[in-house]
Design an enzyme around this catalytic site. Structure first.
Site, mmCIF file in Angstrom:
data_model
loop_
_atom_site.group_PDB
_atom_site.id
_atom_site.type_symbol
_atom_site.label_atom_id
_atom_site.label_comp_id
_atom_site.label_asym_id
_atom_site.label_seq_id
_atom_site.Cartn_x
_atom_site.Cartn_y
_atom_site.Cartn_z
ATOM 1 N N LYS A 156 -10.358 9.417 1.296
ATOM 2 C CA LYS A 156 -11.160 8.201 1.392
ATOM 3 C C LYS A 156 -10.490 7.244 2.372
ATOM 4 O O LYS A 156 -9.338 6.853 2.166
ATOM 5 C CB LYS A 156 -11.283 7.515 0.021
ATOM 6 C CG LYS A 156 -12.348 8.082 -0.873
ATOM 7 C CD LYS A 156 -12.470 7.190 -2.108
ATOM 8 C CE LYS A 156 -13.590 7.643 -3.022
ATOM 9 N NZ LYS A 156 -13.700 6.757 -4.197
ATOM 10 N N HIS A 192 -3.503 -4.901 -6.219
ATOM 11 C CA HIS A 192 -4.520 -3.943 -6.658
ATOM 12 C C HIS A 192 -4.302 -3.501 -8.106
ATOM 13 O O HIS A 192 -5.213 -3.578 -8.930
ATOM 14 C CB HIS A 192 -4.500 -2.719 -5.734
ATOM 15 C CG HIS A 192 -5.408 -1.614 -6.165
ATOM 16 N ND1 HIS A 192 -6.770 -1.648 -5.980
ATOM 17 C CD2 HIS A 192 -5.143 -0.434 -6.801
ATOM 18 C CE1 HIS A 192 -7.312 -0.549 -6.462
ATOM 19 N NE2 HIS A 192 -6.348 0.203 -6.968
ATOM 20 N N HIS A 208 -11.924 -3.910 -9.162
ATOM 21 C CA HIS A 208 -12.117 -4.180 -7.739
ATOM 22 C C HIS A 208 -12.809 -5.520 -7.532
ATOM 23 O O HIS A 208 -12.484 -6.264 -6.595
ATOM 24 C CB HIS A 208 -12.954 -3.074 -7.096
ATOM 25 C CG HIS A 208 -12.146 -2.022 -6.416
ATOM 26 N ND1 HIS A 208 -12.688 -0.835 -5.970
ATOM 27 C CD2 HIS A 208 -10.835 -1.967 -6.074
ATOM 28 C CE1 HIS A 208 -11.749 -0.098 -5.408
ATOM 29 N NE2 HIS A 208 -10.614 -0.762 -5.464
ATOM 30 N N ASN A 249 -12.613 6.277 -10.830
ATOM 31 C CA ASN A 249 -12.917 4.856 -10.713
ATOM 32 C C ASN A 249 -12.864 4.112 -12.046
ATOM 33 O O ASN A 249 -13.252 2.938 -12.113
ATOM 34 C CB ASN A 249 -14.300 4.665 -10.076
ATOM 35 C CG ASN A 249 -14.288 4.991 -8.597
ATOM 36 O OD1 ASN A 249 -13.636 4.322 -7.810
ATOM 37 N ND2 ASN A 249 -15.008 6.035 -8.226
ATOM 38 N N GLU A 300 -17.526 12.767 -4.067
ATOM 39 C CA GLU A 300 -17.840 11.843 -5.165
ATOM 40 C C GLU A 300 -19.313 11.909 -5.579
ATOM 41 O O GLU A 300 -19.980 10.910 -5.797
ATOM 42 C CB GLU A 300 -17.456 10.401 -4.781
ATOM 43 C CG GLU A 300 -17.202 9.507 -5.986
ATOM 44 C CD GLU A 300 -16.584 8.164 -5.621
ATOM 45 O OE1 GLU A 300 -15.783 7.674 -6.436
ATOM 46 O OE2 GLU A 300 -16.884 7.612 -4.550
ATOM 47 N N HIS A 304 -12.100 0.405 -12.204
ATOM 48 C CA HIS A 304 -12.229 -0.110 -10.842
ATOM 49 C C HIS A 304 -13.507 -0.913 -10.588
ATOM 50 O O HIS A 304 -13.541 -1.707 -9.656
ATOM 51 C CB HIS A 304 -12.146 1.044 -9.840
ATOM 52 C CG HIS A 304 -10.754 1.549 -9.630
ATOM 53 N ND1 HIS A 304 -10.002 2.085 -10.656
ATOM 54 C CD2 HIS A 304 -9.961 1.589 -8.521
ATOM 55 C CE1 HIS A 304 -8.825 2.446 -10.174
ATOM 56 N NE2 HIS A 304 -8.767 2.153 -8.893
ATOM 57 N N ARG A 345 -14.272 10.120 18.391
ATOM 58 C CA ARG A 345 -14.939 10.934 17.351
ATOM 59 C C ARG A 345 -13.964 11.713 16.477
ATOM 60 O O ARG A 345 -14.357 12.642 15.778
ATOM 61 C CB ARG A 345 -15.971 11.896 17.960
ATOM 62 C CG ARG A 345 -17.134 11.189 18.640
ATOM 63 C CD ARG A 345 -18.317 12.126 18.824
ATOM 64 N NE ARG A 345 -19.433 11.433 19.435
ATOM 65 C CZ ARG A 345 -19.709 11.441 20.738
ATOM 66 N NH1 ARG A 345 -18.922 12.113 21.564
ATOM 67 N NH2 ARG A 345 -20.752 10.797 21.196
ATOM 68 N N ARG A 377 -15.755 13.234 -9.499
ATOM 69 C CA ARG A 377 -14.758 12.366 -8.862
ATOM 70 C C ARG A 377 -14.929 10.897 -9.258
ATOM 71 O O ARG A 377 -13.988 10.114 -9.160
ATOM 72 C CB ARG A 377 -14.841 12.510 -7.333
ATOM 73 C CG ARG A 377 -13.782 11.706 -6.605
ATOM 74 C CD ARG A 377 -13.674 12.065 -5.141
ATOM 75 N NE ARG A 377 -12.700 11.223 -4.470
ATOM 76 C CZ ARG A 377 -12.220 11.440 -3.255
ATOM 77 N NH1 ARG A 377 -12.643 12.486 -2.569
ATOM 78 N NH2 ARG A 377 -11.339 10.629 -2.712
ATOM 79 N N GLU A 406 -2.281 2.906 -11.569
ATOM 80 C CA GLU A 406 -3.036 4.122 -11.259
ATOM 81 C C GLU A 406 -2.476 5.324 -12.003
ATOM 82 O O GLU A 406 -3.217 6.228 -12.399
ATOM 83 C CB GLU A 406 -3.033 4.375 -9.750
ATOM 84 C CG GLU A 406 -3.809 3.352 -8.925
ATOM 85 C CD GLU A 406 -5.319 3.459 -9.083
ATOM 86 O OE1 GLU A 406 -5.811 4.461 -9.665
ATOM 87 O OE2 GLU A 406 -6.009 2.524 -8.634
ATOM 88 N N LYS A 461 -5.139 13.970 -9.682
ATOM 89 C CA LYS A 461 -6.142 13.494 -8.725
ATOM 90 C C LYS A 461 -6.639 14.623 -7.834
ATOM 91 O O LYS A 461 -7.839 14.750 -7.571
ATOM 92 C CB LYS A 461 -5.576 12.359 -7.864
ATOM 93 C CG LYS A 461 -6.618 11.848 -6.870
ATOM 94 C CD LYS A 461 -6.304 10.523 -6.243
ATOM 95 C CE LYS A 461 -7.489 10.070 -5.400
ATOM 96 N NZ LYS A 461 -7.259 8.779 -4.727
#
Length: 345
Positions: free
Chosen positions: A127, A246, A231, A224, A216, A227, A105, A220, A169, A206
């Site tokens: 993330k 990427h 992506h 993206n 998000e 992306h 956990r 936020r 980025e 960022k």
């Protein structure tokens, strides 16, 4: 909020940082490339530790590799007081952090990002996760590392293609938040830049956005930009001979989404031209076959910003100003891909 250290001497700074921590066992997670190229830069400065490496590459960012990492933690006798160091790029930080966050956990972890991409992107924001059935970062959690140590020294271990991938980025950060920063970024001899200064500016951009919207829910989402389509292109070509890094895929996505920005938010045509020219000067152009448009669009629907069957994009009002939750249809995405394909270089 995690502690971020911009290190001038990675070995000494890591040693000092760990001296302030209490833990029952120290574990190091890295991929095969990092074990070969980056581990030697810190090995002599680490206290007693256990290490685990996995094969390098995005194709190994999955639950099978997680099972191997959890098994290693279990066999090594890690308890909830253990501390994990993720030494590597975005794959290692995302997956190692996810494994640490779910083992018993949750145990503590710190990230030492070794690629330009992970230093300016994955290292900040908490993330974590893995790819699943071809969908990028489909399984994961939000959880901050205890600390991040960023060192320019690791950049010397990178092939030029990996350095360029991270540069995408950096360009994005200027596009969404700081026009002057975007304009200052070089296209000629872009490899020769004051990386430490650039990394600090990008991390600052960022971090400012993430601090305002950690989960998000709104702002936020501007991170993206590029992306949704990028992506999808990255995922589609992941298991093909046309595999893209990427940043290479995100560069295509930013050109296509700049077109959508002009179309939907009336971003000036001059801004569209500027964005297109800068990205193509650094990344060149890749042909996206028209027969692949359909599957790429289907992958766009897996983007986590979407709600129901609506494709939500983050688009630019102008260079330096981004908006989010802009609904875009399939036909417009096709037009954006045709726009990209139609650019003459």
């Amino acid at each position: 909020m995690e502690t971020i250290i911009f290190s001038a001497n990675i070995g000494q700074d890591l040693q000092r940082y760990l001296a302030t921590k209490k833990y029952s066992k120290l574990g190091l997670i890295m991929d095969s490339h990092t074990a070969r190229d980056c581990y030697p830069l810190v090995a002599d400065h680490l206290p007693e530790h256990l290490g685990h490496s996995f094969p390098a590459g995005e194709v190994h960012k999955n639950l099978n590799t997680c099972q191997e990492i959890w098994q290693w933690m279990t066999e090594s006798g890690f308890d909830r007081k253990a501390l994990v160091i993720n030494l590597g790029g975005g794959v290692t930080g995302d997956m190692g952090g996810f494994c640490a966050s779910t083992y018993k956990r949750g145990i503590r972890f710190i990230n030492i990002p070794t690629t330009l991409l992970s230093q300016v992107d994955a290292s900040v924001g908490g993330k974590l996760g893995v790819d699943f059935n071809g969908f990028k970062n489909h399984i994961g959690v939000f959880n901050e590392p205890e600390g991040v140590i960023i060192s320019e020294a690791f950049l010397k271990t990178l092939p030029e293609a990996e350095l360029r991938s991270g540069y995408a980025e950096i360009i994005k950060h200027g596009l969404i938040r700081n026009e002057n920063y975007f304009n200052s970024l070089k296209t000629e001899n872009w490899q020769q830049q004051p990386w430490k200064d650039i990394i600090e500016v990008s991390v600052g951009i960022k971090r400012d956005v993430v601090d305002k919207d950690p989960k998000e829910d709104g702002l936020r989402k501007i991170l993206n930009f590029g992306h949704t389509i990028g992506h999808a292109i990255e995922s589609y070509f992941l298991d093909t001979p046309y595999h893209l890094l990427h940043g290479e895929a995100i560069a295509i996505g930013m050109v296509a989404e700049a077109y959508l920005s002009h179309r939907f938010l009336r971003m000036p045509k001059t801004d569209l031209d500027t964005i297109q020219q800068k990205l193509l000067a650094v990344f060149g152009k890749v042909s996206i076959p028209e027969k692949d448009f359909g599957p790429i669009i289907e992958l766009c629907f897996q983007d986590k910003k979407n709600e129901g069957n609506v494709l939500n994009f983050s688009l630019l009002r102008r260079i330096g100003e981004c908006d989010y939750n802009i609904a875009v249809g399939r036909e417009e995405i096709i037009q954006s891909l045709n726009f990209y394909n139609g650019i003459e270089v």
